[in-house]
Design a protein around this motif. Structure first.
Motif, mmCIF file in Angstrom:
data_model
loop_
_atom_site.group_PDB
_atom_site.id
_atom_site.type_symbol
_atom_site.label_atom_id
_atom_site.label_comp_id
_atom_site.label_asym_id
_atom_site.label_seq_id
_atom_site.Cartn_x
_atom_site.Cartn_y
_atom_site.Cartn_z
ATOM 1 N N ARG A 86 31.837 30.184 43.218
ATOM 2 C CA ARG A 86 31.627 32.053 43.244
ATOM 3 C C ARG A 86 32.730 32.586 43.717
ATOM 4 N NH1 ARG A 86 27.537 33.491 41.045
ATOM 5 N NH2 ARG A 86 28.098 35.612 40.988
ATOM 6 N N ARG A 87 33.022 31.795 45.090
ATOM 7 C CA ARG A 87 34.648 32.558 46.098
ATOM 8 C C ARG A 87 36.018 32.838 45.436
ATOM 9 N NH1 ARG A 87 36.273 28.882 50.671
ATOM 10 N NH2 ARG A 87 36.559 27.463 48.740
ATOM 11 N N ASP A 88 35.900 31.311 44.147
ATOM 12 C CA ASP A 88 37.329 31.088 43.737
ATOM 13 C C ASP A 88 37.515 32.317 42.753
ATOM 14 O OD1 ASP A 88 37.480 29.323 45.806
ATOM 15 O OD2 ASP A 88 37.284 27.621 44.423
ATOM 16 N N LYS A 89 36.026 33.156 41.688
ATOM 17 C CA LYS A 89 36.082 33.552 40.744
ATOM 18 C C LYS A 89 36.029 34.479 41.562
ATOM 19 C CE LYS A 89 33.025 32.509 37.280
ATOM 20 N NZ LYS A 89 31.882 32.882 36.324
ATOM 21 N N PHE A 90 35.194 35.219 42.289
ATOM 22 C CA PHE A 90 35.928 36.311 43.647
ATOM 23 C C PHE A 90 37.066 36.418 43.495
ATOM 24 C CE2 PHE A 90 30.983 37.085 43.931
ATOM 25 C CZ PHE A 90 30.870 37.813 43.528
ATOM 26 N N SER A 91 37.675 35.667 43.941
ATOM 27 C CA SER A 91 39.414 35.939 44.890
ATOM 28 C C SER A 91 40.460 35.951 43.439
ATOM 29 C CB SER A 91 39.671 34.682 45.695
ATOM 30 O OG SER A 91 39.597 33.439 45.181
ATOM 31 N N LEU A 92 40.129 35.162 42.512
ATOM 32 C CA LEU A 92 40.290 35.257 40.936
ATOM 33 C C LEU A 92 40.201 36.218 40.879
ATOM 34 C CD1 LEU A 92 42.362 33.907 38.378
ATOM 35 C CD2 LEU A 92 39.657 34.183 37.274
ATOM 36 N N ALA A 93 39.350 37.144 40.325
ATOM 37 C CA ALA A 93 39.540 39.199 39.708
ATOM 38 C C ALA A 93 39.544 39.784 41.119
ATOM 39 C CB ALA A 93 37.761 38.936 39.723
ATOM 40 N N ARG A 94 39.808 39.270 42.270
ATOM 41 C CA ARG A 94 40.579 40.606 43.432
ATOM 42 C C ARG A 94 42.247 40.242 42.747
ATOM 43 N NH1 ARG A 94 40.874 43.989 46.456
ATOM 44 N NH2 ARG A 94 42.472 43.704 47.962
ATOM 45 N N ARG A 95 42.683 39.208 43.108
ATOM 46 C CA ARG A 95 43.618 38.400 42.304
ATOM 47 C C ARG A 95 44.647 39.504 41.442
ATOM 48 N NH1 ARG A 95 46.558 35.458 40.247
ATOM 49 N NH2 ARG A 95 45.004 34.002 38.718
ATOM 50 N N ILE A 96 43.533 39.387 40.337
ATOM 51 C CA ILE A 96 44.072 40.212 39.230
ATOM 52 C C ILE A 96 43.814 41.613 39.251
ATOM 53 C CG2 ILE A 96 43.041 41.171 36.485
ATOM 54 C CD1 ILE A 96 42.093 37.998 36.653
ATOM 55 N N LEU A 97 42.700 41.772 40.190
ATOM 56 C CA LEU A 97 42.266 43.484 40.274
ATOM 57 C C LEU A 97 43.796 44.381 41.021
ATOM 58 C CD1 LEU A 97 38.864 44.044 41.228
ATOM 59 C CD2 LEU A 97 39.999 45.243 38.806
ATOM 60 N N THR A 98 43.956 43.683 42.110
ATOM 61 C CA THR A 98 45.702 43.694 42.184
ATOM 62 C C THR A 98 47.093 43.726 42.127
ATOM 63 O OG1 THR A 98 45.051 42.166 44.402
ATOM 64 C CG2 THR A 98 44.111 43.699 44.608
ATOM 65 N N ASP A 99 47.098 42.900 40.988
ATOM 66 C CA ASP A 99 48.058 42.756 40.360
ATOM 67 C C ASP A 99 48.564 43.560 39.558
ATOM 68 O OD1 ASP A 99 50.748 41.805 38.978
ATOM 69 O OD2 ASP A 99 49.101 39.610 38.659
ATOM 70 N N LEU B 183 42.602 55.576 48.616
ATOM 71 C CA LEU B 183 41.477 54.572 49.057
ATOM 72 C C LEU B 183 41.575 53.240 47.881
ATOM 73 C CD1 LEU B 183 38.941 53.734 50.578
ATOM 74 C CD2 LEU B 183 37.187 54.156 48.447
ATOM 75 N N LEU B 184 41.971 53.415 46.998
ATOM 76 C CA LEU B 184 42.205 52.811 46.469
ATOM 77 C C LEU B 184 43.617 51.683 46.788
ATOM 78 C CD1 LEU B 184 41.203 53.355 42.191
ATOM 79 C CD2 LEU B 184 40.150 51.325 43.749
ATOM 80 N N GLY B 185 44.670 52.579 46.735
ATOM 81 C CA GLY B 185 45.995 52.186 47.396
ATOM 82 C C GLY B 185 45.395 51.764 48.488
ATOM 83 N N ARG B 186 45.088 51.679 49.110
ATOM 84 C CA ARG B 186 44.523 50.303 50.821
ATOM 85 C C ARG B 186 44.263 49.129 50.571
ATOM 86 N NH1 ARG B 186 40.765 53.444 53.835
ATOM 87 N NH2 ARG B 186 41.339 55.736 53.622
ATOM 88 N N HIS B 187 42.970 49.335 49.226
ATOM 89 C CA HIS B 187 42.505 48.218 48.563
ATOM 90 C C HIS B 187 43.564 47.123 47.524
ATOM 91 C CE1 HIS B 187 38.178 48.505 50.186
ATOM 92 N NE2 HIS B 187 39.153 49.478 49.845
ATOM 93 N N GLY B 188 44.781 47.801 47.440
ATOM 94 C CA GLY B 188 45.518 47.329 46.638
ATOM 95 C C GLY B 188 45.910 46.975 45.372
ATOM 96 N N ILE B 189 44.941 48.573 45.048
ATOM 97 C CA ILE B 189 44.711 48.858 43.793
ATOM 98 C C ILE B 189 45.827 49.621 43.096
ATOM 99 C CG2 ILE B 189 43.559 49.444 41.421
ATOM 100 C CD1 ILE B 189 41.079 48.396 43.285
ATOM 101 N N ALA B 190 46.528 49.526 42.288
ATOM 102 C CA ALA B 190 47.538 50.318 42.074
ATOM 103 C C ALA B 190 46.776 51.435 40.812
ATOM 104 C CB ALA B 190 48.533 49.293 41.043
ATOM 105 N N VAL B 191 46.986 52.331 40.885
ATOM 106 C CA VAL B 191 46.866 53.806 39.996
ATOM 107 C C VAL B 191 47.990 54.170 39.627
ATOM 108 C CG1 VAL B 191 45.753 55.940 40.062
ATOM 109 C CG2 VAL B 191 45.085 54.473 41.837
ATOM 110 N N GLY B 192 48.020 54.071 37.830
ATOM 111 C CA GLY B 192 48.925 54.741 37.190
ATOM 112 C C GLY B 192 49.377 55.883 37.291
#
Ligand SMILES: Nc1ncnc2c1ncn2[C@@H]1O[C@H](COP(=O)(O)OP(=O)(O)OP(=O)(O)O)[C@@H](O)[C@H]1O
Ligand SMILES: [Mg+2]
Length: 312
Positions: A197-210, A236-245
């Motif tokens: 589960r942790r690996d899945k979440f970190s994968l998702a997080r990696r994708i979301l913040t890429d 807020l999104l920026g602080r979580h590393g999510i790009a706003v386009g």
């Protein structure tokens, strides 16, 4: 083109219409696109004027849609998680696990967690069935929680793993002369499940913040309050590393709308100027207010070419 595109924003601004129009735009460019609604209100079907449900429905050439029911998913999800965990754990940490599950899944975040699980499932289908997924999200607060969830749940799972490891270390001492027990401890299924589960979440997080993979666009109308709310959400999104386009300013009254709307149009112009200044570093797309609701390809076809400026 990013593989994952999100449309978020305040209620009623046009998130669903934009997600629909953008997915139509991508499909028209030859991109196999799935548009996903995570909003229980299910207005995606209205936007396309076609029934869409829990199963993927074809909406056009290279275009499919699916509507996820957050509540149903949440219930299914919590039950599955609980069953699995309770099945695996030793009596010693049952209470702890139950408490943690309650905190994480019975809380207001439950629906997001469920949607998120579905989201991961859909993410895994990109590259095979689809080239891109466009997400129509529920109003702002909800979406922000959803997108920041991998971070929160990741930390929670990490905490459970640590706890479990400690318990296992103690058991190892006890199992020094009991080989079968020592083996079971070595291959502890709970740590395996939690780690997966942790690996899945970190994968998702990696994708979301890429920023190469995921992009988030805000939809707003040219009014005072949404501008402030959007600025806060972008931050807020920026602080979580999510790009706003991009920022989509929807329902912009066209100059030819006539005298009845003229006063409102002038006030919109003022807010548009403010938006252009405040979000100068982002792409800004303006969509006209149409003379009818967005109900099918006729209206979507008018908005979809304008989405080109968001990139794609
Ligand atoms: N450019 C437009 N011109 C005319 N009507 C529009 C336009 N954009 C959206 N609408 C209409 O405004 C209403 C709200 O739009 P939409 O459902 O896309 O917003 P939303 O942000 O997804 O709303 P919710 O927060 O409820 O999910 C709908 O009835 C839609 O048809
Ligand atoms: Mg909507």
């Amino acid at each position: 083109m990013k593989r994952f595109t999100f449309f978020g924003g305040k209620g009623g601004t046009g998130k669903t219409s934009c997600a629909a129009a953008y997915s139509l735009f991508l499909a028209s460019k030859g991109v196999k696109t799935l548009v996903v609604s995570t909003d229980p209100a299910h207005s995606l079907a209205d936007a396309f004027d076609k029934p869409i449900g829990f199963q993927t429905a074809q909406l056009g050439d290279r275009l499919w849609g699916i509507e996820i029911d957050a509540e149903v998913e949440a219930r299914k999800y919590m039950k599955a998680v609980q069953d699995k965990m309770l099945d695996l754990v030793s009596a010693a940490i049952v209470d702890e696990i139950k408490r943690q599950i309650e905190i994480a899944y019975m809380s207001p975040g439950a629906e997001e967690a469920a949607i998120f699980d579905k989201f991961i499932e859909l993410m895994e289908s990109v590259g095979e069935t689809y080239d891109a997924i466009v997400f129509d999200t529920a109003p702002t607060g909800h979406t922000l929680r959803l997108l920041t969830l991998p971070e929160i749940l990741g930390a929670w799972i990490e905490h459970l793993i640590e706890k479990r490891k400690k318990a296992m270390d103690l058991m190892k001492l006890a199992a020094r002369y009991d080989k079968p027990l020592a083996e079971r401890i070595e291959n502890d299924p709970i740590i395996k499940t939690l780690s997966a589960r942790r690996d899945k979440f970190s994968l998702a997080r990696r994708i979301l913040t890429d920023p190469q993979e995921s992009i988030f666009h805000f939809v707003l109308n040219a009014e005072k309050l949404p501008i402030l709310e959007t600025a806060r959400a972008v931050e807020l999104l920026g602080r979580h590393g999510i790009a706003v386009g991009g920022i989509v300013v929807n329902k912009v009254i066209p100059p030819e709308a006539g005298s009845f709307l003229e006063k409102r149009r002038l006030s919109q112009e003022q807010y548009l100027r403010e938006i252009r200044t405040r979000f100068a570093s982002m792409k800004i797309v303006e969509l006209p207010l149409l003379d009818d609701d967005i109900q099918g390809m006729e209206q979507l076809g008018l908005l979809s070419p304008l989405m080109e400026d968001l990139g794609g």
